[in-house]
Design a protein around this motif. Structure first.
Motif, mmCIF file in Angstrom:
data_model
loop_
_atom_site.group_PDB
_atom_site.id
_atom_site.type_symbol
_atom_site.label_atom_id
_atom_site.label_comp_id
_atom_site.label_asym_id
_atom_site.label_seq_id
_atom_site.Cartn_x
_atom_site.Cartn_y
_atom_site.Cartn_z
ATOM 1 N N ASP A 53 0.627 -0.984 0.231
ATOM 2 C CA ASP A 53 0.252 -0.371 -0.254
ATOM 3 C C ASP A 53 0.742 1.392 0.204
ATOM 4 N N SER A 116 -4.747 8.347 -4.453
ATOM 5 C CA SER A 116 -4.113 6.700 -4.240
ATOM 6 C C SER A 116 -5.464 6.234 -3.356
ATOM 7 N N GLN A 120 -7.382 2.999 -4.517
ATOM 8 C CA GLN A 120 -7.802 1.753 -3.802
ATOM 9 C C GLN A 120 -8.645 1.423 -3.388
ATOM 10 N N SER A 224 -2.666 -1.065 -5.086
ATOM 11 C CA SER A 224 -3.651 -1.418 -4.200
ATOM 12 C C SER A 224 -4.717 -2.936 -4.219
#
Length: 334
Positions: A53, A116, A120, A224
């Motif tokens: 991550d 991000s 994700q 992700s």
């Protein structure tokens, strides 16, 4: 803590306690105690998805921030999301602040964390649908009623996530930060409003610029998705130590759909109660006793404590160190 957050946290805590009482707290704790020292290995295993991550954030930021900065930011942000009553907002805010303190321009740091987080969530939906599809294709053991309940839960959670994600992406494209800054200026007066609005507009432009970088978007999505997939090992390992081992297909279902249900309850701090209810719903589908399902949820929460408490200590130390350096006129980064 806002009143709404307090109400949601109280509701989640009430559901959590009710589920434990319903299934028998003694039986659940007994199943968890069976894991013993294995809980430490479950916590250690989570370092793998944590690193992945962090890489998903690192591909979106440029020097002088390093992968190590992204890893520490991700650790601190995840700790806040897991342990503090800040919903899912506090973690990303602190991640962006942490990266900015390490030399990344604030607008770039905020843009990287925003994009991000969006990717994700998109990967989480894809992962949930993959788990549901794989289980439907290869499993022959679950009853029709349990499978129907599973489909409803998975599709419902995915739909909630998809709507929230689409709305989040839409407002990003429409200038989320700039609009919010100007709205705050209307309520709290013009002092500093122009400067903050200009700063917020810079974040919006950085967000739009990142979305135009297709390669980096694809990379952060893929990383992700890999982070979610690696989490299958955490479920498999936890249940093996609890004394109720499952195969990889069952672990895939528990992790993918379980995380989707938890994600759909993003407004509840720590998704308290929702995570436990999700595992109880999935338990009969994979032949897992209810007490083991709740023990699995508690094992995950024990892992959150094991990694989150040191993360909170690090965050406090980092903030004090940064303030000390700024006050003393020392370099803000090593």
């Amino acid at each position: 803590m806002t009143r709404t957050t307090a109400i949601l946290l109280s509701l989640g805590a009430a559901i959590f306690i009710a589920l434990l009482a319903w299934q028998g707290a003694g039986a659940v704790m007994g199943a968890l105690a069976t894991a013993g020292w294995g809980l430490a290995l479950v916590a250690a295993f989570h370092l793998f998805p944590l690193v992945i991550d962090a890489a998903a954030i690192a591909v979106l930021i440029a020097a002088p921030a390093s992968f190590a900065d992204a890893l520490r930011a991700r650790w601190a942000g995840e700790s806040v999301n897991s342990l503090l009553p800040a919903g899912q907002i506090g973690g990303p805010v602190l991640m962006a602040r942490h990266l900015a303190q390490r030399g990344t321009p604030m607008h770039d740091a905020a843009a990287a964390v925003t994009v991000s987080t969006t990717m994700q969530s998109a990967a989480q939906i894809a992962f949930a649908l993959l788990g549901l599809t794989a289980f439907a294709a290869f499993s022959t053991e679950s009853s029709a009623a349990a499978t129907h309940a599973l489909h409803l839960a998975a599709l419902g959670a995915s739909a909630v996530l998809a709507v929230a994600l689409a709305a989040f992406y839409y407002v990003q494209q429409r200038g989320l930060f700039g609009r919010f800054s100007r709205l705050v200026g209307k309520f709290f007066g013009p002092h500093g409003a122009l400067a903050s609005a200009a700063h917020a507009d810079a974040i919006d432009e950085a967000v739009r610029k990142l979305y135009r970088s297709r390669g980096r978007i694809a990379a952060t999505f893929a990383l992700s998705f890999a982070g979610w997939a690696v989490g299958i090992g955490e479920v498999w390992l936890a249940l093996a130590f609890i004394g109720h081992p499952v195969n990889w297909l069952d672990a895939l279902l528990l992790e993918s759909v379980g995380q989707a249900i938890r994600g759909a309850a993003f407004a509840i701090p720590g998704s308290l109660g929702a995570q436990e209810g999700g595992y109880l719903l999935l338990a009969p589908v994979v032949g897992l006793p209810p007490d083991a399902a709740l023990a699995l949820s508690l094992a995950k929460r024990a892992r959150e404590l094991a990694l989150g408490l040191p993360g909170m200590v690090y965050l406090q130390w980092s903030e004090r160190d940064w303030r000390r350096r700024r006050t003393a006129g020392l370099p803000l980064t090593d």
